[in-house]
Enzyme design. Structure first.
Site, PDB file in Angstrom:
ATOM      1  N   LYS A 116      46.666  -8.121   3.884  1.00  0.00           N
ATOM      2  CA  LYS A 116      47.360  -8.027   2.593  1.00  0.00           C
ATOM      3  C   LYS A 116      47.904  -9.383   2.163  1.00  0.00           C
ATOM      4  CE  LYS A 116      48.308  -3.140   2.541  1.00  0.00           C
ATOM      5  NZ  LYS A 116      49.213  -2.035   2.462  1.00  0.00           N
ATOM      6  N   LYS A 199      37.557   1.458   3.964  1.00  0.00           N
ATOM      7  CA  LYS A 199      38.284   2.732   3.872  1.00  0.00           C
ATOM      8  C   LYS A 199      38.673   2.999   2.427  1.00  0.00           C
ATOM      9  CE  LYS A 199      43.164   1.588   4.298  1.00  0.00           C
ATOM     10  NZ  LYS A 199      44.471   2.095   4.643  1.00  0.00           N
ATOM     11  N   LYS A 202      44.107   2.851  -2.045  1.00  0.00           N
ATOM     12  CA  LYS A 202      44.536   2.709  -3.439  1.00  0.00           C
ATOM     13  C   LYS A 202      44.479   1.246  -3.882  1.00  0.00           C
ATOM     14  CE  LYS A 202      49.370   2.325  -2.342  1.00  0.00           C
ATOM     15  NZ  LYS A 202      49.326   2.697  -0.933  1.00  0.00           N
TER      16      LYS A 202
HETATM   17  N1  AQP Z   1      40.997   6.124   3.942  1.00  0.00           N
HETATM   18  C1  AQP Z   1      41.837   6.725   4.762  1.00  0.00           C
HETATM   19  N2  AQP Z   1      41.354   7.553   5.711  1.00  0.00           N
HETATM   20  C2  AQP Z   1      42.210   8.186   6.558  1.00  0.00           C
HETATM   21  N3  AQP Z   1      43.548   8.063   6.514  1.00  0.00           N
HETATM   22  C3  AQP Z   1      44.078   7.259   5.584  1.00  0.00           C
HETATM   23  N4  AQP Z   1      45.362   6.922   5.266  1.00  0.00           N
HETATM   24  C4  AQP Z   1      45.333   6.061   4.215  1.00  0.00           C
HETATM   25  N5  AQP Z   1      44.056   5.812   3.841  1.00  0.00           N
HETATM   26  C5  AQP Z   1      43.258   6.545   4.662  1.00  0.00           C
HETATM   27  C6  AQP Z   1      46.524   7.468   5.942  1.00  0.00           C
HETATM   28  O1  AQP Z   1      47.413   7.949   4.954  1.00  0.00           O
HETATM   29  C7  AQP Z   1      48.735   7.921   5.494  1.00  0.00           C
HETATM   30  C8  AQP Z   1      49.680   7.424   4.436  1.00  0.00           C
HETATM   31  O2  AQP Z   1      49.601   6.039   4.411  1.00  0.00           O
HETATM   32  P1  AQP Z   1      50.364   5.112   3.459  1.00  0.00           P
HETATM   33  O3  AQP Z   1      51.493   5.740   2.784  1.00  0.00           O
HETATM   34  O4  AQP Z   1      50.648   3.862   4.187  1.00  0.00           O
HETATM   35  O5  AQP Z   1      49.248   4.957   2.453  1.00  0.00           O
HETATM   36  P2  AQP Z   1      48.552   3.670   2.308  1.00  0.00           P
HETATM   37  O6  AQP Z   1      48.144   3.068   3.617  1.00  0.00           O
HETATM   38  O7  AQP Z   1      49.472   2.891   1.437  1.00  0.00           O
HETATM   39  O8  AQP Z   1      47.290   4.142   1.578  1.00  0.00           O
HETATM   40  P3  AQP Z   1      46.245   3.110   1.216  1.00  0.00           P
HETATM   41  O9  AQP Z   1      45.477   3.660   0.101  1.00  0.00           O
HETATM   42  O10 AQP Z   1      45.519   2.719   2.438  1.00  0.00           O
HETATM   43  O11 AQP Z   1      47.147   1.922   0.685  1.00  0.00           O
HETATM   44  P4  AQP Z   1      46.855   0.408   0.725  1.00  0.00           P
HETATM   45  O12 AQP Z   1      45.610   0.243  -0.096  1.00  0.00           O
HETATM   46  O13 AQP Z   1      48.055  -0.203   0.073  1.00  0.00           O
HETATM   47  O14 AQP Z   1      46.688   0.012   2.148  1.00  0.00           O
HETATM   48  C9  AQP Z   1      48.680   7.029   6.737  1.00  0.00           C
HETATM   49  O15 AQP Z   1      48.804   7.839   7.873  1.00  0.00           O
HETATM   50  C10 AQP Z   1      47.327   6.413   6.678  1.00  0.00           C
HETATM   51  O16 AQP Z   1      46.800   6.209   7.970  1.00  0.00           O
END
Ligand code: AQP
Length: 337
Positions: A116, A199, A202
């Protein structure tokens, strides 16, 4: 809620206008199941969301939205403790102790931080983003969680939690339960529909590759139907040679309960079109009532607030006890009231 059940703790960030299919299948779905067998603590981690400088009004709205979606997904405040992280001040208090226990290099090795910060550049990267996995350590250890249900992307952070718990226990005497990750292999990683090598996320996924649960169901169906597959036509699970089809099979199998082998047989000779059309319908059948339930919770803010107030009270009772032990162990002078 029997206290002899193993305890689980997990959190989700209020950083989007909707949960996506990866969040749901990788994490939230397990949360719902685990509230039946575990003493479950789930939270919306609004303090973590601050690391990306959200608009204040939007953060507040998304925090409510995240709670509404968790309830719509099936969390039951009678069966689990559901709360907002910032309602329990012990999280930031224990995080300081954990910051002081973590090596700078150790924190700098976290791959999520590296990815990031590389993407957004050093000037836009806050100390908060750097320290976020350590706040997460505090989140988990405060509740003496035995297991942490997360997607594969969080494994390294759970390892850090284990290391710090062991370090603290070794230095100051047994205080924290050393937690284990609870990662369901089949849904540990849901991939982007357009770029099945990354993966679904968002921040990294283009809109066409990302299935947001609250999007218009018709648009979602279209995305599923235009998911990237390969030039072959055989429906077979093979993550290396057929990552796109495999991802669709994972989603299909998890949403319906049908085994992957059973699906391979069902679509033998039928090609990708039939698979995608059916899956689009299955996803629409899932998201349509989900959206309605979420809206119902949003339309009743008083109920939502009262659920969160009760949740924070239950969470604080546990968190305060752990924090007071940790303060005592490290030698902080107790305040006399
Ligand atoms: N693609 C995925 N497959 C399986 N599990 C996933 N998680 C996120 N993406 C996947 C799981 O969702 C939970 C919530 O995580 P979070 O609140 O940290 O969400 P996040 O990581 O912000 O979601 P993103 O979309 O992955 O955000 P960015 O793009 O900002 O990194 C966690 O348990 C995570 O493992």
């Amino acid at each position: 809620m029997a206290s002899d059940r193993p305890r689980v703790l997990s959190g989700i960030q209020p950083t989007s206008g909707s949960f996506h299919l990866g969040n749901y299948l990788g994490a939230v779905r397990q949360w719902v199941a685990l509230q039946e067998s575990h003493d479950a603590f789930y939270m919306v981690v609004d303090l973590h969301a601050l690391t990306i400088h959200p608009d204040p009004k939007e953060l507040r709205a998304r925090t409510r939205l995240a709670v509404a979606q968790l309830l719509a997904a099936g969390l039951d405040p009678e069966r689990c403790t559901l709360f907002v992280q910032s309602h329990v001040p012990e999280h930031t208090q224990l995080a300081w102790i954990m910051n002081c226990l973590t090596g700078f290099g150790e924190a700098a090795r976290m791959t999520q931080f590296k990815d990031k910060s590389a993407k957004q550049g050093a000037d836009r990267t806050s100390v908060g983003l750097f320290a976020y996995p350590i706040l997460q350590v505090a989140d988990i250890l405060l509740y003496q969680a035995n297991e942490v249900p997360v997607g594969e992307d969080q494994r390294q952070h759970i390892e850090l939690t284990r290391d710090l718990a062991e370090r603290f226990n070794g230095r100051y005497g047994d205080t924290f339960t050393v937690p284990a990750p609870y990662i369901l292999k089949e849904t540990a990683k849901i991939y982007d529909l357009q770029e099945p090598s990354i993966k679904m996320s968002k921040s990294a996924s283009a809109p066409k590759g990302l299935v947001n649960l609250l999007d218009e169901p018709k648009a979602t169906a279209k995305k599923v139907k235009s998911a990237v597959t390969d030039t072959d036509t055989v429906v077979r699970y093979d993550l290396v040679d057929k990552p796109g089809v495999s991802n669709l099979l994972t989603i299909y199998s998890t949403l319906t309960g049908a085994g992957i082998g059973e699906l391979e047989q069902r679509y033998e000779g039928k090609g990708y079109g039939a698979l995608k059309t059916d899956l689009a319908e299955i996803v629409v059948d899932f998201v349509t009532p989900f959206r309605e339930r979420t809206q119902q919770y949003l339309d009743d803010p008083e109920t939502l607030d009262s659920i969160l107030a009760k949740g924070a009270e239950k969470a604080r009772a546990v968190a305060a006890e752990t924090l007071s032990q940790a303060y005592d162990k490290v030698g902080l002078l107790p305040a006399k009231h």
